[in-house]
Design a protein around this motif. Structure first.
Motif, short mmCIF file in Angstrom:
data_model
loop_
_atom_site.label_atom_id
_atom_site.label_comp_id
_atom_site.label_asym_id
_atom_site.label_seq_id
_atom_site.Cartn_x
_atom_site.Cartn_y
_atom_site.Cartn_z
N VAL A 282 36.68 5.96 56.97
CA VAL A 282 36.51 4.82 56.06
C VAL A 282 37.01 3.55 56.75
N TYR A 283 36.16 2.56 56.80
CA TYR A 283 36.51 1.22 57.29
C TYR A 283 36.46 0.29 56.09
N PHE A 284 37.45 -0.55 55.90
CA PHE A 284 37.43 -1.42 54.72
C PHE A 284 38.20 -2.71 55.00
N VAL A 285 37.80 -3.76 54.28
CA VAL A 285 38.46 -5.06 54.33
C VAL A 285 38.56 -5.56 52.89
N GLU A 286 39.55 -6.38 52.66
CA GLU A 286 39.69 -6.97 51.33
C GLU A 286 38.81 -8.20 51.25
N VAL A 287 38.02 -8.28 50.18
CA VAL A 287 37.07 -9.39 50.02
C VAL A 287 37.29 -10.11 48.69
N THR A 288 38.52 -10.04 48.18
CA THR A 288 38.80 -10.66 46.89
C THR A 288 38.49 -12.16 46.93
N GLU A 289 38.97 -12.84 47.96
CA GLU A 289 38.74 -14.28 48.05
C GLU A 289 37.26 -14.59 48.24
N ARG A 290 36.60 -13.78 49.06
CA ARG A 290 35.17 -14.01 49.26
C ARG A 290 34.40 -13.81 47.96
N ARG A 291 34.79 -12.78 47.20
CA ARG A 291 34.14 -12.56 45.91
C ARG A 291 34.39 -13.73 44.96
N ALA A 292 35.60 -14.27 45.03
CA ALA A 292 35.90 -15.41 44.17
C ALA A 292 35.04 -16.62 44.54
#
Length: 873
Positions: A408-418
């Motif tokens: 599993v490769y993952f990054v946080e995209v909370t700001e991008r989603r905002a």
């Protein structure tokens, strides 16, 4: 066979040769059956069998041959036998006949035997006698021959042939054995090469004697020379790293006690101090009593793999993205540093833990759906998902399955989603404003368009909405409402019906109207100002969290209120409120523009109509007029119509258009209309003279305008009155031609009309008159070009449309006919001013029909002249 063998009947040698040649087609099958190749020639056992055949049968030489594309000598004995490996064409050998015939060949005397006489010559006369038998496989396929031959004739017996056949069976056995040996050697060589290429060493531990046997490769892996390794398990333990020895020993004990598999990876310390990694696997064997007796297995050096793993691990640790791997049981097997930070867990907490236990909120979520699907289908997946607190963030994941589990490769995209959400809200806001603007601009009735606003802003900006407008008397009324929930719409309608009557001036709507500012209110505040009754009960059932009243403002005026209501638990965003106020302001501006438009339209139309008068109504001639200003209120035009009686009693019809669309054109129109009226009513002149006089007056007075006009006069003599016809005399100064609708509904061809130069160009221009006789019941229509001209078509096409419309509507009363013509040709909203004047000639032998209205004639017109329009022209 007794004594000398009887030769077989003579045969054609060429036919035998052809049969031998055809044998070659069976060679691949025969070789496949015995797994033989030409390289099999030279098998030592074949020479021994050939020597035995020569001795037993008293022959000088013997030979074993294999059939390939040629005859291949595979073994031989005697001085006349060819060397092993010799190739002879099948057609040129005695053995070829044996193989072709698949039966023994007995030749006591070759010189006397026609079957082989030619072959003897080919052989140089060295074969005077020959006995051969086929070598066949177990399924009867001939693969070669065994023969004996000599340089002197020999009488072969049946016993000789039987001995040779038995020896031929030994040849088959020898060939099969040689093939099996070769296959075994090839397999053994393949395994040896594979093991050497893979760097695998083998071990065999005799658990009864304790003897440990290693092959050379394994001995080298553990750093021993063949002389140093003493064949004991202690030699193995001496090389294993001390930190790994207890774990490896426990694995060996477990495999032996459980009669199972052994697997371990450990470090090996070589004499120079170098440390290597070794992976070992084995299996325990038991005797009939179930006692472990041997442990067999293999081992190989994994140091390079470990080095590569370390290199990969360094890359993963340096990644700016989270990475973890799960085994087939969903346990964490690797977690990089970024994953520790994003998951708020250390790798010590996660390694060995199942994913679902460490992150229970992922169960029955998008995470589980995609991860299990990837493992089930074997296909990678990519998705975005939200994980609730404590992580409380959006993550972009890429998962791909492998035999070991899931990576599993993952990054946080909370700001991008905002940011994306803000961009989407901005796009939705712009789309809403565009739709509102289009709705408001799409109709001239801004009040109707404003009443549709609630359906546009719900549910984008509010849960439900009511829009209110101030009417011309200053009273406020609700004109539109909408609820996102269809089941609540009837209740909203009921609330909108009764709320304003119950609402005091201190309510949010009244305060927004007075202040021109938005007014926010909570549910309890609104309920508090409403007296008990239907409005309060309806609002209580709707149960909003609160609302905001937004004024519809424009140019310092408040023209209404847009009230938004929000459901329980919904707090509106400031950007949504700003959008709502923008919607309200656009609606207010549209309403004010509509107010100004109406004012300008009324002003322009009033000015235009003030210059026009009602037509007369001479007996039996019905006159109707229409004036319709352009859709753009400021486009005051120079179109005019006129109808009046001359002193002689003749009826004059006039239609005209001054070039231009402004107040100057309207003023010039009034000026020309007055001049034309004065000339016509004073001089009693016919149409052409009226136009000449008007053109001359314009030149004398210096009226610097251009205009088109058509003047028509109805004339009738006593004879014409008796015949029931009327003459129409007319002149045209550059104007569209009048149209005549006959009593049967047909329309006169416009090609029969002539037009002269427009007014204001040349006062001396020659002008012509036209005369046409009309039956009673005929309708004559004069019109301006605004009725027929379009931006997308020419004037002629417009006139054709008008003619078709008149033909269809000819049966209607005159007033209704003009209304329908305007509706069909310009939809009641012309791009340019439109003026119409029409006359319908009713029958003179009966009273004036009621639909024509009362008979109106100016008092100055002699009574005896007006009724019949008796100008003779």
């Amino acid at each position: 066979m007794h004594g000398t063998a009887t030769p077989e009947p003579a045969a054609d040698v060429r036919a035998t040769a052809r049969a031998a040649a055809a044998l070659r087609s069976d060679v691949p099958r025969m070789r496949a059956a015995t797994r033989l190749r030409p390289a099999d020639a030279g098998i030592p056992g074949l020479d021994r069998i050939a020597g035995l055949a020569a001795r037993l049968l008293g022959a000088r030489s013997a030979q074993v041959s294999l059939i390939d594309d040629v005859l291949l000598v595979a073994g031989g004995a005697g001085d006349a036998a060819p060397a092993v490996g010799t190739e002879v064409p099948v057609e040129e050998s005695f053995c070829g006949l044996v193989a072709a015939g698949r039966s023994p060949l007995v030749v006591p005397d070759a010189a006397a035997d026609e079957r082989v006489r030619d072959l003897q010559r080919v052989a140089g006369g060295e074969i005077d006698t020959y006995l051969g038998t086929p070598v066949t496989t177990s399924d009867g396929a001939a693969v070669g021959t065994l023969c004996v031959f000599d340089s002197a004739p020999h009488a072969w017996t049946e016993a000789d042939a039987g001995v040779l056949a038995q020896l031929a069976a030994s040849v088959t056995t020898e060939l099969e054995l040689a093939a099996l040996v070769r296959e075994y050697e090839q397999v053994r060589l393949g395994w040896r090469l594979a093991i050497e290429a893979g760097g695998v060493g083998a071990f065999d531990w005799d658990l009864r004697t304790g003897e440990l046997n290693w092959d050379d490769r394994l001995t080298a892996i553990f750093g021993y020379s063949p002389d140093e390794f003493d064949g004991t398990v202690e030699a193995f333990n001496a090389r294993v790293h001390p930190a790994d020895l207890p774990r490896v020993s426990e694995a060996l004990k477990h495999a032996i006690d459980g009669l199972g598999e052994f697997e371990a990876e450990c470090r090996v310390v070589l004499p120079p101090g170098e440390t290597r990694w070794v992976q070992a696997r084995g299996r325990t064997l038991a005797d009939a009593d179930g006692t472990a007796v041997r442990l067999l297995g293999a081992a190989y050096d994994t140091t390079d793999f470990r080095t590569e793993d370390a290199r990969v691990s360094r890359v993963l640790e340096a990644m700016p993205a989270g990475f973890y791997s799960l085994d087939r049981d969903w346990r964490f097997t690797y977690v990089n540093a970024e994953a520790e930070r994003l998951l708020w867990h250390s790798r010590d907490e996660l390694l060995g833990e199942t994913f679902w236990d460490a992150f229970p909120a992922a169960v029955d979520s998008t995470f589980e759906e995609h991860c299990r699907s990837a493992v089930r289908t074997g296909r990678p997946a990519a998705f975005d998902a939200y994980y609730p607190p404590p992580l409380d963030g959006w993550f972009e994941l890429r998962v791909w399955p492998s035999p070991e589990g899931l990576s599993v490769y993952f990054v946080e995209v909370t700001e991008r989603r905002a940011v994306q959400a803000r961009a989407e809200r901005t796009a939705q806001r712009l789309a809403l404003l565009t739709q509102v603007s289009a709705e408001l601009a799409g109709t001239l009735d801004a009040q109707v368009a404003t009443s549709h606003l609630p359906r546009l802003v719900v549910p984008a900006l509010a849960d439900w909405c009511i829009v209110s407008l101030v009417d011309d008397e200053g009273r406020i009324r609700d004109v539109g409402h909408w609820h996102a929930d269809e089941a609540q719409r009837a209740l909203v309608a009921r609330y909108a019906e009764v709320r304003l009557d119950a609402m005091p001036a201190t309510a949010p709507v009244g305060r927004a109207l007075l202040s021109g500012e938005a007014v926010h209110a909570r549910r309890r505040e609104v309920l508090a100002v409403l007296p008990p009754g239907a409005a309060r009960d309806a609002l209580a059932l709707l149960d909003p969290e609160g609302g905001v009243a937004l004024p519809l403002r424009a140019r310092g005026r408040t023209l209404g209120v847009l009230t938004l209501f929000f459901r329980r638990g919904w707090t509106p965003r400031q950007e949504d409120l700003a959008t709502a106020q923008d919607v309200a302001d656009r609606a207010g501006l549209a309403l004010d523009n509509a107010r100004l438009y109406r004012q300008q339209q009324q002003l322009a139309e009033g000015l235009q109509r003030s210059l026009l008068t009602e037509p007369p109504e001479p007996d039996h001639a019905e006159i109707a007029v229409r004036y319709l200003p352009a859709a753009e209120a400021a486009r005051v035009g120079g179109d005019w119509y006129d109808a009046f009686l001359q002193p002689c009693g003749a009826t004059m019809l006039v239609i005209g258009d001054v070039v231009g669309h402004d107040t100057a054109a309207a003023a010039a129109m009034g000026h020309l209309r007055g001049l034309l009226r004065g000339i016509a009513t004073y001089s009693d002149a016919p149409p052409v003279e009226v136009l000449r006089g008007l053109d001359a007056s314009m030149a004398v007075l210096g009226t610097d305008v251009l205009a088109t006009a058509a003047v028509a006069r109805l004339e009738q003599t006593d004879d014409e009155l008796a015949r029931g016809v009327t003459r129409l005399r007319w002149a045209n100064a550059g104007h569209p031609p009048p149209l005549i609708v006959q009593p049967d509904g047909s329309v006169a061809d416009v090609a029969t009309w002539h037009g002269d130069l427009m007014l204001g160009v040349d006062a001396g221009a020659v002008r012509r008159e036209s005369v046409v006789t009309l039956d009673r019941g005929t309708t004559v229509l004069l019109y301006t070009d605004g009725l027929v001209e379009r931006r997308d078509s020419d004037l002629d096409a417009g006139i054709l449309r008008l003619r078709a419309t008149l033909t269809e509507l000819a049966h209607l009363p005159l007033q209704q006919l003009l209304d329908e013509v305007l509706e069909r040709l310009v939809d009641g909203r012309p791009e340019d001013d439109v003026a119409l004047v029409a006359v319908r000639l009713h029958s003179q032998d009966r009273p004036r029909p009621p639909e024509a209205g009362p008979n109106r004639v100016p008092e100055a017109i002699p009574a005896e002249g007006a009724p019949g329009s008796t100008a003779s022209g």
